[in-house]
Design a protein around this motif. Structure first.
Motif, PDB file in Angstrom:
ATOM      1  N   MET A 101      35.360   3.317  42.057  1.00  0.00           N
ATOM      2  CA  MET A 101      34.014   2.765  42.170  1.00  0.00           C
ATOM      3  C   MET A 101      33.530   2.962  43.601  1.00  0.00           C
ATOM      4  O   MET A 101      34.271   2.756  44.540  1.00  0.00           O
ATOM      5  CB  MET A 101      34.020   1.272  41.852  1.00  0.00           C
ATOM      6  CG  MET A 101      34.212   0.969  40.374  1.00  0.00           C
ATOM      7  SD  MET A 101      34.417  -0.785  40.026  1.00  0.00           S
ATOM      8  CE  MET A 101      32.787  -1.366  39.920  1.00  0.00           C
ATOM      9  N   ASN A 102      32.280   3.308  43.669  1.00  0.00           N
ATOM     10  CA  ASN A 102      31.748   3.467  45.014  1.00  0.00           C
ATOM     11  C   ASN A 102      31.152   2.153  45.499  1.00  0.00           C
ATOM     12  O   ASN A 102      30.996   1.188  44.750  1.00  0.00           O
ATOM     13  CB  ASN A 102      30.753   4.631  45.073  1.00  0.00           C
ATOM     14  CG  ASN A 102      29.534   4.385  44.202  1.00  0.00           C
ATOM     15  OD1 ASN A 102      29.235   3.261  43.874  1.00  0.00           O
ATOM     16  ND2 ASN A 102      28.861   5.459  43.853  1.00  0.00           N
ATOM     17  N   LEU A 103      30.808   2.096  46.723  1.00  0.00           N
ATOM     18  CA  LEU A 103      30.322   0.891  47.369  1.00  0.00           C
ATOM     19  C   LEU A 103      28.987   0.422  46.797  1.00  0.00           C
ATOM     20  O   LEU A 103      28.753  -0.788  46.660  1.00  0.00           O
ATOM     21  CB  LEU A 103      30.207   1.149  48.882  1.00  0.00           C
ATOM     22  CG  LEU A 103      30.111  -0.059  49.781  1.00  0.00           C
ATOM     23  CD1 LEU A 103      31.284  -0.999  49.537  1.00  0.00           C
ATOM     24  CD2 LEU A 103      30.084   0.366  51.220  1.00  0.00           C
ATOM     25  N   THR A 104      28.125   1.332  46.405  1.00  0.00           N
ATOM     26  CA  THR A 104      26.819   0.973  45.844  1.00  0.00           C
ATOM     27  C   THR A 104      26.990   0.235  44.523  1.00  0.00           C
ATOM     28  O   THR A 104      26.317  -0.772  44.272  1.00  0.00           O
ATOM     29  CB  THR A 104      25.961   2.240  45.621  1.00  0.00           C
ATOM     30  OG1 THR A 104      25.885   2.966  46.846  1.00  0.00           O
ATOM     31  CG2 THR A 104      24.584   1.890  45.151  1.00  0.00           C
ATOM     32  N   THR A 105      27.892   0.698  43.689  1.00  0.00           N
ATOM     33  CA  THR A 105      28.140   0.048  42.402  1.00  0.00           C
ATOM     34  C   THR A 105      28.655  -1.374  42.612  1.00  0.00           C
ATOM     35  O   THR A 105      28.221  -2.311  41.942  1.00  0.00           O
ATOM     36  CB  THR A 105      29.155   0.858  41.576  1.00  0.00           C
ATOM     37  OG1 THR A 105      28.698   2.205  41.459  1.00  0.00           O
ATOM     38  CG2 THR A 105      29.344   0.261  40.206  1.00  0.00           C
ATOM     39  N   ILE A 106      29.563  -1.547  43.519  1.00  0.00           N
ATOM     40  CA  ILE A 106      30.100  -2.878  43.824  1.00  0.00           C
ATOM     41  C   ILE A 106      28.993  -3.796  44.330  1.00  0.00           C
ATOM     42  O   ILE A 106      28.893  -4.962  43.928  1.00  0.00           O
ATOM     43  CB  ILE A 106      31.247  -2.780  44.852  1.00  0.00           C
ATOM     44  CG1 ILE A 106      32.427  -2.031  44.243  1.00  0.00           C
ATOM     45  CG2 ILE A 106      31.673  -4.156  45.334  1.00  0.00           C
ATOM     46  CD1 ILE A 106      33.520  -1.702  45.217  1.00  0.00           C
ATOM     47  N   PHE A 107      28.125  -3.273  45.161  1.00  0.00           N
ATOM     48  CA  PHE A 107      27.017  -4.044  45.710  1.00  0.00           C
ATOM     49  C   PHE A 107      26.059  -4.473  44.594  1.00  0.00           C
ATOM     50  O   PHE A 107      25.655  -5.640  44.525  1.00  0.00           O
ATOM     51  CB  PHE A 107      26.290  -3.199  46.763  1.00  0.00           C
ATOM     52  CG  PHE A 107      25.180  -3.919  47.464  1.00  0.00           C
ATOM     53  CD1 PHE A 107      25.446  -4.960  48.329  1.00  0.00           C
ATOM     54  CD2 PHE A 107      23.856  -3.558  47.233  1.00  0.00           C
ATOM     55  CE1 PHE A 107      24.425  -5.625  48.980  1.00  0.00           C
ATOM     56  CE2 PHE A 107      22.834  -4.220  47.879  1.00  0.00           C
ATOM     57  CZ  PHE A 107      23.111  -5.252  48.754  1.00  0.00           C
ATOM     58  N   VAL A 108      25.705  -3.564  43.690  1.00  0.00           N
ATOM     59  CA  VAL A 108      24.789  -3.875  42.589  1.00  0.00           C
ATOM     60  C   VAL A 108      25.418  -4.906  41.652  1.00  0.00           C
ATOM     61  O   VAL A 108      24.762  -5.862  41.228  1.00  0.00           O
ATOM     62  CB  VAL A 108      24.393  -2.581  41.827  1.00  0.00           C
ATOM     63  CG1 VAL A 108      23.662  -2.909  40.541  1.00  0.00           C
ATOM     64  CG2 VAL A 108      23.555  -1.685  42.711  1.00  0.00           C
TER      65      VAL A 108
END
Length: 71
Positions: free
Chosen positions: A1-8
């Motif tokens: 998982m990338n950081l953007t997905t975790i943030f969303v």
């Protein structure tokens, strides 16, 4: 998982928690308000019953008749 997905996903979870908290607070407030109204109605019913007893008693009618005679 990338950081953007975790943030969303984090933002969506936070939003859901806030919505649920807001809904439960509103439910508690409505419940408290309903309880207050139920108590008030009960008190008013007791007062009406007392007034009915006074007005329908023979003593009340007799006092009213005496008052009318004194006028």
């Amino acid at each position: 998982m990338n950081l953007t997905t975790i943030f969303v996903v984090g933002i969506v979870c936070w939003a859901l928690v806030e919505i649920i908290r807001h809904l439960s607070e509103n439910a508690r407030k409505k419940h408290a308000h309903n309880d207050a109204l139920i108590k008030q109605v009960s008190e008013l019913q007791e007062r009406v019953q007392t007034l009915e007893k006074i007005v329908t008693s023979n003593d009340y009618d007799l006092k009213r008749q005496f008052d009318e005679l004194n006028r």
